[in-house]
Design a protein around this motif. Sequence first.
Motif, mmCIF file in Angstrom:
data_model
loop_
_atom_site.group_PDB
_atom_site.id
_atom_site.type_symbol
_atom_site.label_atom_id
_atom_site.label_comp_id
_atom_site.label_asym_id
_atom_site.label_seq_id
_atom_site.Cartn_x
_atom_site.Cartn_y
_atom_site.Cartn_z
ATOM 1 N N PHE A 125 0.890 -1.102 -0.047
ATOM 2 C CA PHE A 125 0.061 -0.011 -0.025
ATOM 3 C C PHE A 125 1.168 1.174 -0.087
ATOM 4 C CE2 PHE A 125 -3.822 2.134 0.540
ATOM 5 C CZ PHE A 125 -3.907 3.290 1.291
ATOM 6 N N MET A 126 0.723 2.065 -1.111
ATOM 7 C CA MET A 126 1.764 3.216 -1.453
ATOM 8 C C MET A 126 1.221 4.515 -0.720
ATOM 9 S SD MET A 126 4.179 1.248 -2.188
ATOM 10 C CE MET A 126 5.494 2.373 -2.466
ATOM 11 N N ARG A 127 0.357 4.756 0.151
ATOM 12 C CA ARG A 127 0.047 6.001 0.662
ATOM 13 C C ARG A 127 0.547 6.122 2.011
ATOM 14 N NH1 ARG A 127 -0.417 9.689 -3.087
ATOM 15 N NH2 ARG A 127 -1.405 10.861 -1.844
ATOM 16 N N ILE A 128 1.137 7.431 2.262
ATOM 17 C CA ILE A 128 1.457 7.585 3.857
ATOM 18 C C ILE A 128 0.187 7.842 4.215
ATOM 19 C CG2 ILE A 128 2.739 9.088 5.264
ATOM 20 C CD1 ILE A 128 4.810 9.336 2.895
ATOM 21 N N LEU A 129 0.020 7.398 5.507
ATOM 22 C CA LEU A 129 -1.422 7.407 6.067
ATOM 23 C C LEU A 129 -1.047 8.489 7.400
ATOM 24 C CD1 LEU A 129 -2.018 3.641 6.577
ATOM 25 C CD2 LEU A 129 -3.363 5.249 5.320
ATOM 26 N N PHE A 135 -5.704 8.607 11.201
ATOM 27 C CA PHE A 135 -5.825 6.971 10.697
ATOM 28 C C PHE A 135 -4.975 6.237 11.546
ATOM 29 C CE2 PHE A 135 -7.157 4.148 7.315
ATOM 30 C CZ PHE A 135 -6.550 3.140 7.430
ATOM 31 N N VAL A 136 -3.781 6.365 11.626
ATOM 32 C CA VAL A 136 -2.787 5.473 12.173
ATOM 33 C C VAL A 136 -3.291 5.304 13.799
ATOM 34 C CG1 VAL A 136 -0.504 5.140 13.052
ATOM 35 C CG2 VAL A 136 -0.919 5.815 10.772
ATOM 36 N N GLU A 137 -3.752 6.322 14.654
ATOM 37 C CA GLU A 137 -4.031 6.546 15.707
ATOM 38 C C GLU A 137 -5.289 5.473 15.939
ATOM 39 O OE1 GLU A 137 -2.515 7.276 18.263
ATOM 40 O OE2 GLU A 137 -4.421 6.664 19.894
ATOM 41 N N ILE A 193 -0.311 -3.278 10.474
ATOM 42 C CA ILE A 193 1.095 -3.581 10.288
ATOM 43 C C ILE A 193 1.248 -3.264 8.907
ATOM 44 C CG2 ILE A 193 1.112 -5.332 12.126
ATOM 45 C CD1 ILE A 193 0.747 -7.427 10.087
ATOM 46 N N ASN A 194 2.600 -3.427 8.474
ATOM 47 C CA ASN A 194 3.135 -3.268 6.967
ATOM 48 C C ASN A 194 4.421 -4.083 6.803
ATOM 49 O OD1 ASN A 194 3.399 -1.608 4.721
ATOM 50 N ND2 ASN A 194 5.315 -0.789 5.699
ATOM 51 N N ILE A 195 4.495 -4.297 5.615
ATOM 52 C CA ILE A 195 5.884 -5.080 5.213
ATOM 53 C C ILE A 195 6.479 -4.145 4.312
ATOM 54 C CG2 ILE A 195 4.921 -6.099 3.066
ATOM 55 C CD1 ILE A 195 6.817 -8.822 4.334
ATOM 56 N N HIS A 196 7.762 -3.854 4.677
ATOM 57 C CA HIS A 196 8.911 -2.849 4.116
ATOM 58 C C HIS A 196 10.117 -3.512 3.543
ATOM 59 C CE1 HIS A 196 10.697 0.966 3.410
ATOM 60 N NE2 HIS A 196 11.889 0.351 3.872
ATOM 61 N N PRO A 197 10.371 -3.301 2.150
ATOM 62 C CA PRO A 197 11.488 -4.173 1.586
ATOM 63 C C PRO A 197 12.950 -3.504 1.996
ATOM 64 C CG PRO A 197 10.433 -2.605 0.017
ATOM 65 C CD PRO A 197 9.785 -2.365 1.473
ATOM 66 N N THR A 204 3.223 3.452 12.551
ATOM 67 C CA THR A 204 3.171 4.582 13.277
ATOM 68 C C THR A 204 2.972 5.894 12.315
ATOM 69 O OG1 THR A 204 5.387 4.937 13.560
ATOM 70 C CG2 THR A 204 4.459 3.572 15.191
ATOM 71 N N ALA A 205 2.882 6.827 13.130
ATOM 72 C CA ALA A 205 2.458 8.165 12.248
ATOM 73 C C ALA A 205 3.896 8.333 11.703
ATOM 74 C CB ALA A 205 2.358 9.300 13.211
ATOM 75 N N GLU A 206 5.147 8.054 12.232
ATOM 76 C CA GLU A 206 6.130 8.336 11.515
ATOM 77 C C GLU A 206 6.350 7.056 10.555
ATOM 78 O OE1 GLU A 206 9.444 8.719 14.092
ATOM 79 O OE2 GLU A 206 11.121 9.326 12.732
ATOM 80 N N LEU A 207 7.078 7.344 9.573
ATOM 81 C CA LEU A 207 7.171 6.567 8.247
ATOM 82 C C LEU A 207 8.121 5.473 8.654
ATOM 83 C CD1 LEU A 207 5.880 5.924 5.393
ATOM 84 C CD2 LEU A 207 7.924 7.390 4.674
ATOM 85 N N ASP A 208 7.726 4.046 8.571
ATOM 86 C CA ASP A 208 8.536 3.050 8.683
ATOM 87 C C ASP A 208 9.462 3.046 9.629
ATOM 88 O OD1 ASP A 208 9.634 3.451 4.876
ATOM 89 O OD2 ASP A 208 7.547 2.359 6.147
ATOM 90 N N HIS A 209 8.748 3.493 11.108
ATOM 91 C CA HIS A 209 9.453 3.586 12.371
ATOM 92 C C HIS A 209 8.951 2.690 13.429
ATOM 93 C CE1 HIS A 209 12.194 6.395 10.747
ATOM 94 N NE2 HIS A 209 13.056 6.770 11.685
HETATM 95 N N1 LIG Z 1 1.971 6.723 8.728
HETATM 96 C C1 LIG Z 1 2.592 5.691 7.854
HETATM 97 N N2 LIG Z 1 2.093 5.560 6.834
HETATM 98 C C2 LIG Z 1 2.342 4.458 6.026
HETATM 99 C C3 LIG Z 1 3.763 3.542 6.310
HETATM 100 C C4 LIG Z 1 4.208 4.091 7.779
HETATM 101 O O1 LIG Z 1 5.112 3.462 8.321
HETATM 102 N N3 LIG Z 1 3.466 5.095 8.502
HETATM 103 N N4 LIG Z 1 4.220 2.692 5.592
HETATM 104 C C5 LIG Z 1 3.889 2.893 4.369
HETATM 105 C C6 LIG Z 1 4.591 1.766 3.356
HETATM 106 N N5 LIG Z 1 5.670 2.494 2.684
HETATM 107 C C7 LIG Z 1 6.934 1.613 3.004
HETATM 108 O O2 LIG Z 1 6.946 0.556 3.431
HETATM 109 C C8 LIG Z 1 5.664 3.709 2.129
HETATM 110 C C9 LIG Z 1 4.451 3.876 1.052
HETATM 111 C C10 LIG Z 1 4.349 4.804 0.330
HETATM 112 C C11 LIG Z 1 5.555 5.992 0.523
HETATM 113 C C12 LIG Z 1 5.192 7.414 -0.098
HETATM 114 O O3 LIG Z 1 6.441 8.046 -0.206
HETATM 115 N N6 LIG Z 1 4.061 7.360 -0.843
HETATM 116 C C13 LIG Z 1 3.799 8.657 -1.477
HETATM 117 C C14 LIG Z 1 3.202 8.214 -2.893
HETATM 118 C C15 LIG Z 1 3.967 7.138 -3.670
HETATM 119 C C16 LIG Z 1 3.089 6.586 -4.828
HETATM 120 O O4 LIG Z 1 1.931 6.929 -4.863
HETATM 121 O O5 LIG Z 1 3.745 5.892 -5.654
HETATM 122 C C17 LIG Z 1 2.810 9.539 -0.905
HETATM 123 O O6 LIG Z 1 2.198 8.834 -0.047
HETATM 124 O O7 LIG Z 1 2.781 10.631 -1.158
HETATM 125 C C18 LIG Z 1 6.555 5.834 1.386
HETATM 126 C C19 LIG Z 1 6.449 4.573 2.207
HETATM 127 C C20 LIG Z 1 2.473 2.874 3.965
HETATM 128 N N7 LIG Z 1 2.022 4.141 4.782
#
Ligand SMILES: Nc1nc2c(c(=O)[nH]1)N[C@@H](CN(C=O)c1ccc(C(=O)N[C@@H](CCC(=O)O)C(=O)O)cc1)CN2
Length: 198
Positions: A93-97, A101-103, A110-114, A145-150
């Motif tokens: 799932f490629m959107r930062i939440l 939402f996370v709260e 949970i997420n899987i990160h490469p 969590t709110a902080e990306l990949d942390h």
């Molecule tokens: N609040 C959080 N949201 C998300 C997390 C997280 O840990 N905290 N994990 C990601 C998954 N991810 C890496 O594992 C990840 C996904 C997307 C992005 C990113 O930069 N997305 C861009 C758009 C990119 C695209 O549409 O191709 C964006 O959201 O602007 C970084 C890391 C899932 N969400």
Amino acid sequence: MKNIVILISGSGSNMAAIARTAQKEHWPDKLGVRVAAVISNKPDAGGLALARDFGIATDVLSHRDFASRETFDAALLARIEAHAPQLVVLAGFMRILTPGFVEHYAGRLINIHPSLLPAFTGLHTHQRAIDMGCKVAGTTVHQVTAELDHGEILAQAVVPVLPFDTADTLAARILTQEHLIYPQAVRAFFALKKLSEA
Ligand SMILES: Nc1nc2c(c(=O)[nH]1)N[C@@H](CN(C=O)c1ccc(C(=O)N[C@@H](CCC(=O)O)C(=O)O)cc1)CN2
Ligand SMILES: NCC(=O)N[C@@H]1O[C@H](COP(=O)([O-])[O-])[C@@H](O)[C@H]1O
């Protein structure tokens, strides 16, 4: 029945690995757990057809239809809540939440990160590992969590980086490990939840 909702944006191979494991190990009968729905933010995500092949309900909510992250996340939350999940799984799932939402799903998102977090948060992890000359790489299952990949790390797998690897060859090697550890991590989530409720 305890429900899992899986969020995808692309090919959905990790979603399929979880669905296949759930089917093979009879999760609904043996664990009282099922994959209730797969939701994508991309209408053309290949994983949607895979989900339908498993008989799993699918839904699409495009982030492009919303003026802000907050309004998209609020609408996404409502679609997820329709399935009353105990666990929400991000699988490519490629959107930062957003923090709100996370709260709402704290402790059950949970997420899987490469990459082998905390190394290489964010995107393009495979090429970055190759460019840095890494000899090993891998994948991480973590709490979101709110902080990306942390978030807290739940599982990891290591693969070698070979001399002539490209981002694609390394990604394929990592994906093979992801398909093993992600279903195990989901099963462990419910096993731990059952222990904590005992
Ligand atoms: N609040 C959080 N949201 C998300 C997390 C997280 O840990 N905290 N994990 C990601 C998954 N991810 C890496 O594992 C990840 C996904 C997307 C992005 C990113 O930069 N997305 C861009 C758009 C990119 C695209 O549409 O191709 C964006 O959201 O602007 C970084 C890391 C899932 N969400
Ligand atoms: N930052 C998030 C991210 O890059 N996730 C990665 O996307 C791929 C999804 O494949 P899939 O759609 O076939 O499961 C997986 O390798 C996953 O680790």
